[in-house]
Design a protein around this motif. Structure first.
Motif, PDB file in Angstrom:
ATOM      1  N   LYS A 221     -49.680  -5.268  42.086  1.00  0.00           N
ATOM      2  CA  LYS A 221     -51.075  -4.813  42.230  1.00  0.00           C
ATOM      3  C   LYS A 221     -51.702  -5.028  40.860  1.00  0.00           C
ATOM      4  O   LYS A 221     -51.561  -4.209  39.956  1.00  0.00           O
TER       5      LYS A 221
ATOM      6  N   TYR B 136     -58.396  -1.922  44.147  1.00  0.00           N
ATOM      7  CA  TYR B 136     -58.605  -0.819  43.204  1.00  0.00           C
ATOM      8  C   TYR B 136     -57.350   0.042  43.092  1.00  0.00           C
ATOM      9  O   TYR B 136     -56.595   0.199  44.055  1.00  0.00           O
ATOM     10  N   GLY B 137     -57.194   0.632  41.904  1.00  0.00           N
ATOM     11  CA  GLY B 137     -56.014   1.439  41.650  1.00  0.00           C
ATOM     12  C   GLY B 137     -55.897   2.653  42.548  1.00  0.00           C
ATOM     13  O   GLY B 137     -54.829   2.930  43.103  1.00  0.00           O
ATOM     14  N   ASP B 138     -57.007   3.375  42.702  1.00  0.00           N
ATOM     15  CA  ASP B 138     -56.921   4.627  43.459  1.00  0.00           C
ATOM     16  C   ASP B 138     -56.854   4.390  44.964  1.00  0.00           C
ATOM     17  O   ASP B 138     -56.735   5.352  45.732  1.00  0.00           O
TER      18      ASP B 138
ATOM     19  N   PHE C 115     -45.136   0.510  36.174  1.00  0.00           N
ATOM     20  CA  PHE C 115     -46.574   0.598  35.890  1.00  0.00           C
ATOM     21  C   PHE C 115     -46.828   0.326  34.421  1.00  0.00           C
ATOM     22  O   PHE C 115     -46.111   0.829  33.554  1.00  0.00           O
ATOM     23  N   THR C 116     -47.862  -0.460  34.124  1.00  0.00           N
ATOM     24  CA  THR C 116     -48.399  -0.541  32.767  1.00  0.00           C
ATOM     25  C   THR C 116     -49.861  -0.166  32.847  1.00  0.00           C
ATOM     26  O   THR C 116     -50.617  -0.764  33.619  1.00  0.00           O
ATOM     27  N   GLY C 117     -50.258   0.811  32.049  1.00  0.00           N
ATOM     28  CA  GLY C 117     -51.646   1.260  32.067  1.00  0.00           C
ATOM     29  C   GLY C 117     -51.787   2.546  31.279  1.00  0.00           C
ATOM     30  O   GLY C 117     -50.951   2.859  30.419  1.00  0.00           O
ATOM     31  N   SER C 118     -52.801   3.306  31.593  1.00  0.00           N
ATOM     32  CA  SER C 118     -53.083   4.523  30.820  1.00  0.00           C
ATOM     33  C   SER C 118     -52.065   5.629  31.119  1.00  0.00           C
ATOM     34  O   SER C 118     -51.497   5.681  32.215  1.00  0.00           O
TER      35      SER C 118
ATOM     36  N   LEU D 180     -49.962  10.226  37.219  1.00  0.00           N
ATOM     37  CA  LEU D 180     -50.187  10.229  38.682  1.00  0.00           C
ATOM     38  C   LEU D 180     -49.058   9.494  39.397  1.00  0.00           C
ATOM     39  O   LEU D 180     -48.598   9.900  40.458  1.00  0.00           O
TER      40      LEU D 180
ATOM     41  N   GLU E  64     -45.168   2.047  31.199  1.00  0.00           N
ATOM     42  CA  GLU E  64     -45.564   1.571  29.859  1.00  0.00           C
ATOM     43  C   GLU E  64     -47.009   1.999  29.684  1.00  0.00           C
ATOM     44  O   GLU E  64     -47.898   1.437  30.319  1.00  0.00           O
TER      45      GLU E  64
ATOM     46  N   GLY F 168     -50.181   4.339  27.223  1.00  0.00           N
ATOM     47  CA  GLY F 168     -51.078   4.176  26.077  1.00  0.00           C
ATOM     48  C   GLY F 168     -50.443   4.500  24.738  1.00  0.00           C
ATOM     49  O   GLY F 168     -49.273   4.860  24.646  1.00  0.00           O
TER      50      GLY F 168
ATOM     51  N   CYS G 132     -52.296  -1.994  23.661  1.00  0.00           N
ATOM     52  CA  CYS G 132     -51.670  -0.666  23.758  1.00  0.00           C
ATOM     53  C   CYS G 132     -51.051  -0.233  22.436  1.00  0.00           C
ATOM     54  O   CYS G 132     -51.103   0.927  22.069  1.00  0.00           O
TER      55      CYS G 132
ATOM     56  N   GLU H 175     -56.826   7.865  22.810  1.00  0.00           N
ATOM     57  CA  GLU H 175     -56.748   6.403  22.765  1.00  0.00           C
ATOM     58  C   GLU H 175     -58.131   5.847  23.122  1.00  0.00           C
ATOM     59  O   GLU H 175     -58.653   6.089  24.208  1.00  0.00           O
TER      60      GLU H 175
ATOM     61  N   PHE I  89     -58.992   2.461  22.843  1.00  0.00           N
ATOM     62  CA  PHE I  89     -58.788   1.133  23.435  1.00  0.00           C
ATOM     63  C   PHE I  89     -59.981   0.235  23.129  1.00  0.00           C
ATOM     64  O   PHE I  89     -60.501  -0.474  23.985  1.00  0.00           O
TER      65      PHE I  89
ATOM     66  N   LEU J 282     -45.865   5.106  20.998  1.00  0.00           N
ATOM     67  CA  LEU J 282     -45.542   3.727  21.376  1.00  0.00           C
ATOM     68  C   LEU J 282     -44.964   2.963  20.181  1.00  0.00           C
ATOM     69  O   LEU J 282     -43.853   2.461  20.228  1.00  0.00           O
TER      70      LEU J 282
HETATM   71  P1  NAD Z   1     -55.419   2.020  34.012  1.00  0.00           P
HETATM   72  O1  NAD Z   1     -54.407   3.099  33.908  1.00  0.00           O
HETATM   73  O2  NAD Z   1     -56.812   2.410  34.318  1.00  0.00           O
HETATM   74  O3  NAD Z   1     -55.016   0.975  35.135  1.00  0.00           O
HETATM   75  C1  NAD Z   1     -53.767   0.307  35.116  1.00  0.00           C
HETATM   76  C2  NAD Z   1     -53.429  -0.140  36.508  1.00  0.00           C
HETATM   77  O4  NAD Z   1     -53.256   1.029  37.315  1.00  0.00           O
HETATM   78  C3  NAD Z   1     -54.519  -0.972  37.195  1.00  0.00           C
HETATM   79  O5  NAD Z   1     -53.912  -1.946  38.009  1.00  0.00           O
HETATM   80  C4  NAD Z   1     -55.231   0.055  38.053  1.00  0.00           C
HETATM   81  O6  NAD Z   1     -55.877  -0.495  39.172  1.00  0.00           O
HETATM   82  C5  NAD Z   1     -54.075   0.942  38.468  1.00  0.00           C
HETATM   83  N1  NAD Z   1     -54.449   2.307  38.882  1.00  0.00           N
HETATM   84  C6  NAD Z   1     -55.529   3.033  38.490  1.00  0.00           C
HETATM   85  N2  NAD Z   1     -55.541   4.226  39.122  1.00  0.00           N
HETATM   86  C7  NAD Z   1     -54.450   4.256  39.930  1.00  0.00           C
HETATM   87  C8  NAD Z   1     -53.909   5.216  40.819  1.00  0.00           C
HETATM   88  N3  NAD Z   1     -54.501   6.388  41.047  1.00  0.00           N
HETATM   89  N4  NAD Z   1     -52.752   4.906  41.462  1.00  0.00           N
HETATM   90  C9  NAD Z   1     -52.119   3.723  41.263  1.00  0.00           C
HETATM   91  N5  NAD Z   1     -52.599   2.777  40.441  1.00  0.00           N
HETATM   92  C10 NAD Z   1     -53.739   3.035  39.767  1.00  0.00           C
HETATM   93  O7  NAD Z   1     -55.296   1.191  32.663  1.00  0.00           O
HETATM   94  P2  NAD Z   1     -56.146  -0.066  32.227  1.00  0.00           P
HETATM   95  O8  NAD Z   1     -57.497   0.427  31.850  1.00  0.00           O
HETATM   96  O9  NAD Z   1     -56.034  -1.161  33.217  1.00  0.00           O
HETATM   97  O10 NAD Z   1     -55.339  -0.564  30.936  1.00  0.00           O
HETATM   98  C11 NAD Z   1     -55.503   0.035  29.722  1.00  0.00           C
HETATM   99  C12 NAD Z   1     -54.386   1.025  29.477  1.00  0.00           C
HETATM  100  O11 NAD Z   1     -53.136   0.358  29.615  1.00  0.00           O
HETATM  101  C13 NAD Z   1     -54.385   1.564  28.059  1.00  0.00           C
HETATM  102  O12 NAD Z   1     -54.089   2.941  28.092  1.00  0.00           O
HETATM  103  C14 NAD Z   1     -53.258   0.788  27.386  1.00  0.00           C
HETATM  104  O13 NAD Z   1     -52.688   1.435  26.285  1.00  0.00           O
HETATM  105  C15 NAD Z   1     -52.296   0.630  28.508  1.00  0.00           C
HETATM  106  N6  NAD Z   1     -51.396  -0.508  28.280  1.00  0.00           N
HETATM  107  C16 NAD Z   1     -50.099  -0.251  27.933  1.00  0.00           C
HETATM  108  C17 NAD Z   1     -49.223  -1.302  27.674  1.00  0.00           C
HETATM  109  C18 NAD Z   1     -47.780  -1.024  27.299  1.00  0.00           C
HETATM  110  O14 NAD Z   1     -46.976  -1.946  27.375  1.00  0.00           O
HETATM  111  N7  NAD Z   1     -47.434   0.180  26.884  1.00  0.00           N
HETATM  112  C19 NAD Z   1     -49.665  -2.631  27.778  1.00  0.00           C
HETATM  113  C20 NAD Z   1     -51.000  -2.856  28.136  1.00  0.00           C
HETATM  114  C21 NAD Z   1     -51.857  -1.781  28.386  1.00  0.00           C
END
Ligand code: NAD
Length: 482
Positions: free
Chosen positions: A179, A211-213, A230-233, A239, A255, A257, A290, A386, A388, A414
């Motif tokens: 996704k 969309y993520g949610d 998962f990589t993201g916030s 969640l 992985e 923030g 990140c 963070e 970003f 990190l």
């Molecule tokens: P985000 O958390 O908003 O989204 C990440 C992914 O999660 C997207 O695909 C999004 O659609 C999905 N998502 C959002 N809400 C969701 C939910 N309720 N359930 C399931 N999936 C959901 O993050 P972003 O804005 O895309 O990326 C920026 C963040 O990612 C920053 O915090 C950054 O530090 C982090 N990041 C970390 C690394 C790492 O390796 N540690 C690498 C890159 C980015």
């Protein structure tokens, strides 16, 4: 804006699909504001279809029963097809994220291809174990695939973090559902089509856009998904853990923030070089990294001199048109992200911190000028959260213990760095900074053979290196009496 004749639909069971609802993702090209159309906003129906296809392929064994050599050859073929499409992959990522084309073409896309090659070359060089508990028995300790694995990925570098997960998960024999972030889906759709051409069987690699949610949540809550990576916030990472607990206790890898610390001791003789590495690591890609070292913690004895070097270096990273051949920094990914960053900059100015903001020409639509705030208070939002974006905060210290306390005063862990010419300080800082990656007289060094992943709320588990194979597998013991 350049138009791209390519597939924008989700990729499930080897076919391109639109969402049953007819909905698409609403988004615009960061560089010129033109609408990017045709990427489906998948919902539960498409998630269900993808899980069914992935499970069917897994049960049939069309991929996991292939020999290691066959899996390796398919993935090496994928790497060579990606090489042929390097320009297109770089263009798609620039088009969707607004980051400089040069960054993608010269750095990110080659790195994403190297990830595929590294894991493909490693899969037949890792071993399982065997123990001999007595003279009449032995136990084989073997890794098996998890089954159906979901990978939820971010937009800041669409292919590299995605491949850190997808490729070892595939090589372990799993069926994978990706996704991608709603901001950046196109390059991963192209990679999936190349994977099919390379020989990945239908259903083994699926791309569910949306969309993520909605789509992300449905995947992470699904009872027939065995692992979610998962990589993201950190906020969404928490969640994902909840979704696992609310459903089938699927394995979770995160992985998340960061708010990484960059300590410079008075014993460091190469202050100019340290300032150059800090500016490059912080302001490359407008701070949308990140592991960006967003908290500089500088020995008060050398702080004034260091700041002079830093101001010269930071000026090199003002944003420009992402498609211009000279540009090394484009804009940020969206108007929403730009507004969020600018709110932090206003907050810093209102708080009365000394501020240096760097301007330039040929500024892209979503460009944010690199900004440095000095003497920011620990405990303030600028210190803790963070951002970003290209916003660096600088604090002073009088003893190494004080510097380490400041570094560790964070929910994140990190990365971190110390610049010093004193070996005792290297040892003390490396052991006491609470972070998954510590750089000594360097920052952001990168090799596929070295693990990457955070402490504390920066994540759980590791990307990269042969350790990554452990994430996408489960250990089985087989007792044999003879
Ligand atoms: P985000 O958390 O908003 O989204 C990440 C992914 O999660 C997207 O695909 C999004 O659609 C999905 N998502 C959002 N809400 C969701 C939910 N309720 N359930 C399931 N999936 C959901 O993050 P972003 O804005 O895309 O990326 C920026 C963040 O990612 C920053 O915090 C950054 O530090 C982090 N990041 C970390 C690394 C790492 O390796 N540690 C690498 C890159 C980015």
């Amino acid at each position: 804006m350049k138009s791209f004749a390519m597939e924008t639909r989700a990729f499930i069971g080897g076919n391109f699909v639109t969402a049953a609802s007819g909905e698409t993702i609403k988004k615009e090209c960061p560089a010129d504001g033109s609408a990017i159309e045709g990427v489906p906003s998948c919902g539960e129906a498409e998630v269900e279809l993808a899980v069914k296809s992935a499970r069917a392929a897994y049960k049939a064994g069309v991929w996991r029963n292939k020999s290691l050599k066959e899996r390796k050859e398919v993935l090496l073929k994928l790497a060579s097809l990606m090489e042929e499409q390097r320009e297109q992959l770089a263009s798609l990522d620039t088009y969707e994220t607004g980051r400089a084309y040069r960054n993608y073409y010269e750095d990110s896309i080659p790195k994403a291809i190297e990830v595929v090659k590294y894991f493909a070359e490693s899969i037949d060089k890792i071993y399982d174990n065997c123990v001999l508990p007595s003279s009449s028995e032995f136990a084989a300790i073997i890794r098996e695939p998890l089954g159906v694995v979901a990978c939820i990925t971010p937009w800041n570098d669409p292919l590299v973090p995605a491949n850190w997960k997808i490729i070892p998960a595939l090589l372990m024999g799993n069926s994978v559902i990706v996704k991608p972030a709603e901001q950046s889906s196109l390059s991963i759709i192209l990679e999936a089509t190349l994977a099919k051409n390379a020989g990945i069987p239908d259903g083994v690699l699926n791309i569910v856009t949306g969309y993520g949610d909605i789509a992300g949540k449905a995947l992470a809550l699904h009872n027939d998904v065995d692992g979610v990576f998962f990589t993201g916030s950190s906020e969404v990472g928490k969640l994902i853990l909840q979704y696992s607990g609310m459903s089938n206790m699927k394995k979770v890898g995160l992985e998340c923030g960061g708010k990484s610390a960059f300590i410079v001791s008075a014993s460091c003789k190469r202050l100019k070089e340290a300032a150059g590495v800090l500016a490059a690591s912080m302001f490359y890609n407008q701070g949308q990294i990140c592991s960006a070292p967003s908290r500089a913690i500088i020995d008060n004895k050398i702080k004034a001199e260091f700041m002079e070097y830093l101001k010269i270096e930071a000026q090199k990273y003002v944003p420009q048109d992402p498609f211009s051949p000279e540009s090394i920094v484009g804009g940020v990914v969206s108007k929403e992200q730009q507004l969020k960053i600018e709110q932090y900059i206003s907050l810093g100015k209102e708080s009365g911190y000394a501020v240096f903001q760097f301007s330039g020409k040929n500024t892209p639509r979503n460009g944010v000028f690199p900004t440095i705030f000095e003497n920011v208070e620990p405990g303030s939002r600028l210190f803790k959260e963070e951002i970003f974006g290209p916003v660096l905060i600088v604090l002073g210290f009088d003893s190494l213990d004080e510097a380490i306390n400041i570094a560790n005063d964070s929910i994140f862990g990190l990365a971190g760095a110390i610049w010093t010419d004193d070996l005792r300080e290297v040892n003390y800082a490396a052991r006491n900074i609470e972070a998954g990656i510590i750089h000594v007289n360097s920052y952001g060094n990168d090799d596929n053979s070295v693990p990457f992943g955070g402490y504390k709320q920066s994540g759980i588990g590791k990307d990269k290196s042969v350790y990554a194979f452990d994430e996408y597998s489960q250990i089985k013991t087989v007792w044999v009496s003879v």
